[in-house]
Design a protein around this motif. Sequence first.
Motif, PDB file in Angstrom:
ATOM      1  N   SER A 160      37.228  62.761  47.760  1.00  0.00           N
ATOM      2  CA  SER A 160      36.687  62.029  49.233  1.00  0.00           C
ATOM      3  C   SER A 160      35.341  61.741  49.259  1.00  0.00           C
ATOM      4  CB  SER A 160      37.950  60.830  50.242  1.00  0.00           C
ATOM      5  OG  SER A 160      38.109  62.024  50.557  1.00  0.00           O
ATOM      6  N   GLN A 161      35.476  63.455  50.154  1.00  0.00           N
ATOM      7  CA  GLN A 161      34.091  63.386  51.128  1.00  0.00           C
ATOM      8  C   GLN A 161      32.920  63.474  49.994  1.00  0.00           C
ATOM      9  OE1 GLN A 161      35.382  67.514  52.377  1.00  0.00           O
ATOM     10  NE2 GLN A 161      37.052  66.653  53.523  1.00  0.00           N
ATOM     11  N   THR A 162      32.890  63.550  48.700  1.00  0.00           N
ATOM     12  CA  THR A 162      31.443  64.005  48.084  1.00  0.00           C
ATOM     13  C   THR A 162      31.675  62.000  48.132  1.00  0.00           C
ATOM     14  OG1 THR A 162      32.931  65.143  46.785  1.00  0.00           O
ATOM     15  CG2 THR A 162      31.462  64.330  45.692  1.00  0.00           C
ATOM     16  N   VAL A 163      32.299  61.288  47.597  1.00  0.00           N
ATOM     17  CA  VAL A 163      32.591  59.915  47.184  1.00  0.00           C
ATOM     18  C   VAL A 163      31.471  59.481  48.788  1.00  0.00           C
ATOM     19  CG1 VAL A 163      33.102  57.740  46.987  1.00  0.00           C
ATOM     20  CG2 VAL A 163      34.406  60.125  45.703  1.00  0.00           C
ATOM     21  N   GLN A 164      31.977  59.556  49.785  1.00  0.00           N
ATOM     22  CA  GLN A 164      31.529  59.277  50.754  1.00  0.00           C
ATOM     23  C   GLN A 164      29.789  59.966  51.110  1.00  0.00           C
ATOM     24  OE1 GLN A 164      32.869  56.751  53.651  1.00  0.00           O
ATOM     25  NE2 GLN A 164      34.198  56.521  51.641  1.00  0.00           N
ATOM     26  N   ALA A 165      29.594  61.500  50.825  1.00  0.00           N
ATOM     27  CA  ALA A 165      28.725  61.988  51.194  1.00  0.00           C
ATOM     28  C   ALA A 165      27.303  61.559  50.103  1.00  0.00           C
ATOM     29  CB  ALA A 165      28.835  63.458  50.974  1.00  0.00           C
ATOM     30  N   ILE A 166      27.865  61.248  49.316  1.00  0.00           N
ATOM     31  CA  ILE A 166      27.070  60.537  48.183  1.00  0.00           C
ATOM     32  C   ILE A 166      25.751  59.467  49.032  1.00  0.00           C
ATOM     33  CG2 ILE A 166      28.272  59.425  46.874  1.00  0.00           C
ATOM     34  CD1 ILE A 166      26.837  59.793  44.655  1.00  0.00           C
ATOM     35  N   HIS A 167      26.917  58.952  49.548  1.00  0.00           N
ATOM     36  CA  HIS A 167      25.990  57.470  50.134  1.00  0.00           C
ATOM     37  C   HIS A 167      25.046  58.238  51.057  1.00  0.00           C
ATOM     38  CE1 HIS A 167      29.204  54.333  48.771  1.00  0.00           C
ATOM     39  NE2 HIS A 167      30.272  54.865  48.720  1.00  0.00           N
ATOM     40  N   GLU A 168      25.184  59.135  51.629  1.00  0.00           N
ATOM     41  CA  GLU A 168      24.142  59.637  52.363  1.00  0.00           C
ATOM     42  C   GLU A 168      22.742  60.522  51.878  1.00  0.00           C
ATOM     43  OE1 GLU A 168      24.131  58.459  55.701  1.00  0.00           O
ATOM     44  OE2 GLU A 168      25.860  57.719  56.002  1.00  0.00           O
ATOM     45  N   TRP A 169      23.108  61.293  51.116  1.00  0.00           N
ATOM     46  CA  TRP A 169      22.731  62.525  50.932  1.00  0.00           C
ATOM     47  C   TRP A 169      21.979  61.724  50.186  1.00  0.00           C
ATOM     48  CZ3 TRP A 169      22.897  62.772  45.680  1.00  0.00           C
ATOM     49  CH2 TRP A 169      23.866  63.942  45.168  1.00  0.00           C
ATOM     50  N   LEU A 170      22.174  60.479  49.003  1.00  0.00           N
ATOM     51  CA  LEU A 170      20.960  60.381  47.442  1.00  0.00           C
ATOM     52  C   LEU A 170      20.291  59.430  48.330  1.00  0.00           C
ATOM     53  CD1 LEU A 170      20.401  60.062  44.657  1.00  0.00           C
ATOM     54  CD2 LEU A 170      23.052  57.730  44.423  1.00  0.00           C
ATOM     55  N   PRO A 171      20.190  58.633  48.853  1.00  0.00           N
ATOM     56  CA  PRO A 171      18.624  57.409  49.191  1.00  0.00           C
ATOM     57  C   PRO A 171      18.212  58.301  50.277  1.00  0.00           C
ATOM     58  CG  PRO A 171      21.039  56.515  50.930  1.00  0.00           C
ATOM     59  CD  PRO A 171      21.268  57.707  49.645  1.00  0.00           C
ATOM     60  N   TYR A 172      18.319  59.330  50.556  1.00  0.00           N
ATOM     61  CA  TYR A 172      18.300  60.524  51.246  1.00  0.00           C
ATOM     62  C   TYR A 172      16.323  61.314  50.843  1.00  0.00           C
ATOM     63  CZ  TYR A 172      16.147  64.618  54.132  1.00  0.00           C
ATOM     64  OH  TYR A 172      15.778  65.935  54.101  1.00  0.00           O
ATOM     65  N   LEU A 173      17.189  62.244  48.775  1.00  0.00           N
ATOM     66  CA  LEU A 173      16.406  62.710  48.547  1.00  0.00           C
ATOM     67  C   LEU A 173      15.485  61.190  47.704  1.00  0.00           C
ATOM     68  CD1 LEU A 173      19.191  64.140  46.007  1.00  0.00           C
ATOM     69  CD2 LEU A 173      17.477  65.102  48.633  1.00  0.00           C
ATOM     70  N   LEU A 174      16.076  60.555  47.667  1.00  0.00           N
ATOM     71  CA  LEU A 174      14.761  58.801  47.187  1.00  0.00           C
ATOM     72  C   LEU A 174      14.087  58.937  48.354  1.00  0.00           C
ATOM     73  CD1 LEU A 174      17.549  56.920  45.581  1.00  0.00           C
ATOM     74  CD2 LEU A 174      16.059  58.754  44.138  1.00  0.00           C
ATOM     75  N   ASP A 175      14.203  58.224  49.338  1.00  0.00           N
ATOM     76  CA  ASP A 175      12.917  58.708  50.057  1.00  0.00           C
ATOM     77  C   ASP A 175      12.484  59.477  50.785  1.00  0.00           C
ATOM     78  OD1 ASP A 175      14.198  55.987  51.055  1.00  0.00           O
ATOM     79  OD2 ASP A 175      15.438  55.691  52.075  1.00  0.00           O
ATOM     80  N   SER A 176      12.458  60.835  50.358  1.00  0.00           N
ATOM     81  CA  SER A 176      12.085  61.645  50.533  1.00  0.00           C
ATOM     82  C   SER A 176      11.161  61.957  49.263  1.00  0.00           C
ATOM     83  CB  SER A 176      13.033  63.287  51.180  1.00  0.00           C
ATOM     84  OG  SER A 176      13.438  62.993  52.210  1.00  0.00           O
ATOM     85  N   GLY A 177      10.746  61.025  48.344  1.00  0.00           N
ATOM     86  CA  GLY A 177      10.348  61.677  47.388  1.00  0.00           C
ATOM     87  C   GLY A 177      10.348  62.248  45.821  1.00  0.00           C
ATOM     88  N   TYR A 178      11.441  62.935  45.649  1.00  0.00           N
ATOM     89  CA  TYR A 178      12.716  63.444  44.875  1.00  0.00           C
ATOM     90  C   TYR A 178      12.502  61.442  43.692  1.00  0.00           C
ATOM     91  CZ  TYR A 178      12.363  67.813  47.591  1.00  0.00           C
ATOM     92  OH  TYR A 178      12.395  68.381  48.429  1.00  0.00           O
ATOM     93  N   HIS A 179      12.611  62.838  42.557  1.00  0.00           N
ATOM     94  CA  HIS A 179      13.027  61.699  41.578  1.00  0.00           C
ATOM     95  C   HIS A 179      14.205  62.873  40.636  1.00  0.00           C
ATOM     96  CE1 HIS A 179       8.919  59.740  41.614  1.00  0.00           C
ATOM     97  NE2 HIS A 179       8.317  60.991  41.983  1.00  0.00           N
ATOM     98  N   LEU A 180      15.005  61.770  40.264  1.00  0.00           N
ATOM     99  CA  LEU A 180      16.509  62.637  40.302  1.00  0.00           C
ATOM    100  C   LEU A 180      16.531  62.180  38.616  1.00  0.00           C
ATOM    101  CD1 LEU A 180      18.129  61.120  43.085  1.00  0.00           C
ATOM    102  CD2 LEU A 180      17.489  63.347  42.356  1.00  0.00           C
ATOM    103  N   THR A 181      16.602  63.545  37.602  1.00  0.00           N
ATOM    104  CA  THR A 181      16.688  62.864  36.124  1.00  0.00           C
ATOM    105  C   THR A 181      17.624  64.157  35.359  1.00  0.00           C
ATOM    106  OG1 THR A 181      15.319  65.405  35.929  1.00  0.00           O
ATOM    107  CG2 THR A 181      13.896  63.801  36.545  1.00  0.00           C
TER     108      THR A 181
END
Length: 279
Positions: free
Chosen positions: A252-273
């Motif tokens: 459940s912590q993983t599920v909650q955490a991805i809501h925060e760190w995924l948009p952070y990575l995208l907004d920081s300009g990372y391309h997830l491949t």
Amino acid sequence: MQKDQLFTRRRMLLAGAAALGAAGTAGLVAAGGDGEAVRAAAPAPVAGPQARQALKSSAFRLQPLIGDGPPKAAPRKLKVRTEPILQISGRGRHMMLTFDDGPNPEYTPHILDTLARYDVRAMFFLCGECVVENKGLVARMADEGHVVGNHTWTHPLLTTLSRKEIKSEMGRTSDIIEKTYGEHPQWFRAPYGAWNRAAFQLGAAMDMEPMAWTVDTTDWEEPGTSTIIDRVESGAAPGVVVLSHDAGGDRSQTVQAIHEWLPYLLDSGYHLTVPPRRL
């Protein structure tokens, strides 16, 4: 494997496995069997926040090659590596997300939903016994463009098994993935990051490249959502492969955490491949 056993062994073993250093920076790079650097094609980028474009699921669904066309040359045998691949090409600020131990009916759908919301593809290293019980989730991974890899049948410590037992763990898992996902897996990850010569040799014989990780979220310890977020955000860098889990315990912590760190990575300009399909 029971959750409490998996948790205890993971705490002891992953701590040592996390000490693996980064390897290579251009393409998927690791040391080959004779120490020579081996390079694979760089993964194709997935659109970031400025250019997320809906893609048809049929463009990703991988189907076996059939038909009456001209015969094709026999596939090139993979070189037996002595170390797993630890990172990908960082050119263009590429990173890769990976999830181990699933699929799980309680946590995997939430992770897939979040990835779909941001139009991101990821890798899932699946355990055969979980695939049997959750074939619909594996089919969904295929339809939504995710890449799946082999994580053995029962998640054992391979270094304690005979060669015959390792072959069975890997072979049965590849077979059920091929039947469910639509294609033989081309990637393998040893449980706990515990590799040995037999695992490398058998993986290559089964046409699978070994992949480890660069950043461990430590979600297997259930350290708290904020700690998981910090691990990903502070560890983000070009070429990084992030290790998370969608099964094997309370995620459940993983599920909650991805809501925060995924948009952070995208907004920081990372391309997830994800890695390209080898033909």
